[in-house]
Design an enzyme around this catalytic site. Structure first.
Site, PDB file in Angstrom:
ATOM      1  N   LYS A  28       5.413 -17.687  -4.355  1.00  0.00           N
ATOM      2  CA  LYS A  28       6.380 -17.315  -3.311  1.00  0.00           C
ATOM      3  C   LYS A  28       7.231 -18.552  -2.943  1.00  0.00           C
ATOM      4  O   LYS A  28       7.598 -19.318  -3.820  1.00  0.00           O
ATOM      5  CB  LYS A  28       5.682 -16.730  -2.082  1.00  0.00           C
ATOM      6  CG  LYS A  28       4.912 -15.426  -2.357  1.00  0.00           C
ATOM      7  CD  LYS A  28       4.565 -14.703  -1.088  1.00  0.00           C
ATOM      8  CE  LYS A  28       3.859 -13.387  -1.326  1.00  0.00           C
ATOM      9  NZ  LYS A  28       2.432 -13.526  -1.637  1.00  0.00           N
ATOM     10  N   ASP A  63      -2.527 -15.379   7.490  1.00  0.00           N
ATOM     11  CA  ASP A  63      -2.087 -15.283   6.094  1.00  0.00           C
ATOM     12  C   ASP A  63      -0.642 -15.767   6.080  1.00  0.00           C
ATOM     13  O   ASP A  63       0.261 -15.085   6.571  1.00  0.00           O
ATOM     14  CB  ASP A  63      -2.196 -13.826   5.638  1.00  0.00           C
ATOM     15  CG  ASP A  63      -1.770 -13.627   4.183  1.00  0.00           C
ATOM     16  OD1 ASP A  63      -1.048 -14.496   3.654  1.00  0.00           O
ATOM     17  OD2 ASP A  63      -2.139 -12.595   3.597  1.00  0.00           O
ATOM     18  N   ARG A 114       1.147 -19.102  -9.788  1.00  0.00           N
ATOM     19  CA  ARG A 114       0.702 -17.833  -9.207  1.00  0.00           C
ATOM     20  C   ARG A 114      -0.782 -17.925  -8.892  1.00  0.00           C
ATOM     21  O   ARG A 114      -1.636 -17.700  -9.745  1.00  0.00           O
ATOM     22  CB  ARG A 114       0.955 -16.732 -10.218  1.00  0.00           C
ATOM     23  CG  ARG A 114       1.253 -15.489  -9.537  1.00  0.00           C
ATOM     24  CD  ARG A 114       1.977 -14.485 -10.339  1.00  0.00           C
ATOM     25  NE  ARG A 114       2.131 -13.362  -9.459  1.00  0.00           N
ATOM     26  CZ  ARG A 114       3.250 -13.030  -8.885  1.00  0.00           C
ATOM     27  NH1 ARG A 114       4.344 -13.705  -9.129  1.00  0.00           N
ATOM     28  NH2 ARG A 114       3.304 -12.004  -8.082  1.00  0.00           N
TER      29      ARG A 114
HETATM   30  N1  DSN Z   1       3.787  -8.588  -2.916  1.00  0.00           N
HETATM   31  C1  DSN Z   1       4.049  -9.492  -1.828  1.00  0.00           C
HETATM   32  C2  DSN Z   1       5.318  -9.186  -1.128  1.00  0.00           C
HETATM   33  O1  DSN Z   1       6.274  -8.821  -1.789  1.00  0.00           O
HETATM   34  O2  DSN Z   1       5.426  -9.330   0.057  1.00  0.00           O
HETATM   35  C3  DSN Z   1       2.902  -9.601  -0.887  1.00  0.00           C
HETATM   36  O3  DSN Z   1       1.824 -10.142  -1.553  1.00  0.00           O
END
Ligand code: DSN
Length: 438
Positions: A229, A200, A235
């Site tokens: 991210k 992942d 998203r």
């Molecule tokens: N919510 C994420 C994080 O902050 O790491 C993981 O999916």
């Protein structure tokens, strides 16, 4: 340029809240390790009319008509994603990271099977077998995690656990692990026990693209990721996989489907209905951006910035989980007192946020505090790097972090002063998708 003029007129309440959030995110230091900024182009694709279209199925094999252009869009996302990661197969339809991970279970395991994964307090994700998630209730998690002493993976320990428990799958991936992951070492363990190896990479995909983190694609059976991210896309999620299943004879004898086909079946119709085509178009746009030399430079700078920030806080007497970082994140370990006081992660994160430094409290390896309090604060550099910040800015930020911790007993008076300084400081930088330099 005025943004969202129609929304502003028709629904000023929602418009104002969106505007305020954008202002907030461009006038504070966004240091949540899992966040960054999507570009205007990605946001435009996300907000496009593709949101109106249904297209269950895959390009060339849909259950609805009218797909000439959306097939081309999904195929572009597929081609760009495969080229970007050097993958044999990609599925770009998962609605986000958790659904992508859910599809892995559907493609590889049967209910009740064992998997090795990191519990959430050790830095794993909910979907890696955590007890409160489907992955922990429908499957059996064999936990592993960083060694509480070193904060790093102990491969001898991991091998011993794998040999004893013989899980069918091993998850490798983390939300709070500051070190590089050597996938080939995990592959060697997985091969000993005929286990699938699944990475992942949601947290570190840009580092892999930039070549500053080992690449799991050549050695893992499946690789999952989010496209937001640090990748700075919409998203959503995606799955990279090998075409053939190395354990087909052992675990799926007689099946006519190879691994790539099982992955696709797991996503649709196994778990999802219509793909979010606007999001897939945005993912294609993000993959294009991520293929540029500028993006690779961003990936390299994320790590340089994290290292500079780590060195700066260590020099001020702070402790870091695992001793430092070679990724995008660091975890302040408040079990070592600072300014004569042992803070909790929760109180430190709250005080930092009041001062305009937005992060999250986080467990540290071997933490004696509950996940609702913790002894750590996780700090990430992707958003700062996307704004164009470099090593000298990390020095400044370390100074503000220290001021917050030093003045925590009088934070109500100190925080507004720091917040004002940070708001002024942020004005020097472009905020992708929000504003150019003022
Ligand atoms: N919510 C994420 C994080 O902050 O790491 C993981 O999916």
């Amino acid at each position: 340029m005025e943004r969202y003029p129609h929304l502003k007129q028709s629904d000023p309440e929602i418009y104002e809240l969106i505007r305020k959030q954008a202002d907030y995110e461009s006038g504070t230091l966004k240091m949540i390790a899992s966040e960054s900024y999507a570009s205007f182009s990605v946001l435009e694709a996300c907000g496009s009319t593709l949101t109106n279209k249904y297209a269950e199925g895959y390009p060339g094999a849909r259950y609805y008509e009218g797909n000439e252009f959306v097939d081309k869009i999904e195929n572009l996302a597929i081609e760009r994603g495969k080229a970007l990661f050097g993958a044999e197969h990609i599925n770009v339809q998962p609605y986000s990271g958790s659904p992508a991970n859910h599809a892995v279970y559907q493609a590889l395991l049967k209910t009740g099977d064992k998997l090795m994964g990191m519990p959430v307090p050790s830095g794993g994700h909910l979907t890696h077998g955590w007890k409160a998630n489907f992955s922990g209730t429908d499957y059996v998690q064999i936990p592993y995690g960083p060694d509480p002493g070193t904060g790093k993976f102990d491969m001898d320990q991991i091998r011993e656990t794998a040999r004893k428990e013989r899980p069918k799958m091993i998850w490798v991936g983390a939300t709070a692990y500051p070190h590089k992951i050597e996938y080939k070492d995990f592959r060697a363990v997985a091969d000993e026990i005929d286990a699938y190896l699944v990475a992942d990479i949601a947290h570190i995909n840009a580092l892999i693209i930039a070549g500053v983190h080992p690449d799991p694609v050549p050695v893992c059976d499946i690789v999952t990721s989010t496209s937001h991210k640090m990748l700075r896309g919409p998203r959503a999620g995606f799955l990279l996989s090998k075409t053939e299943d190395r354990f087909q004879q052992k675990y799926f004898p007689g099946s006519k489907l190879n691994l790539a086909q099982r992955v696709d079946r797991a996503v649709f119709p196994g778990l999802q209905g219509g793909p979010h085509l606007a999001v897939i178009a945005a993912m294609a746009a993000a993959f294009k951006e991520a293929s540029t030399p500028e993006f690779k430079e961003y990936g390299r700078q994320i790590v340089k910035n994290a290292k500079a920030l780590a060195e700066a806080v260590l020099a001020k007497g702070y402790a870091l989980a695992g001793g430092g970082t070679d990724t995008h994140l660091l975890i302040l370990d408040f079990r070592k007192p600072v300014h004569g006081r042992e803070l909790t992660g929760k109180e430190a994160a709250k005080a930092l946020a009041e001062a305009g430094i937005i992060a999250n409290f986080n467990m540290v390896p071997g933490d004696h505090r509950s996940p609702f309090v913790t002894s750590g604060v996780r700090l990430g550099t992707p958003s700062l790097t996307a704004m164009g910040m470099k090593e000298p800015e990390m020095q400044k930020i370390a100074g503000w972090i220290d001021r917050v911790c030093k003045n925590i007993a009088a934070i109500e008076t100190e925080a507004p002063k720091i917040r004002q300084e940070i708001a002024e400081f942020c004005k020097q930088f472009t905020v992708p998708g929000i504003r150019s330099i003022l």
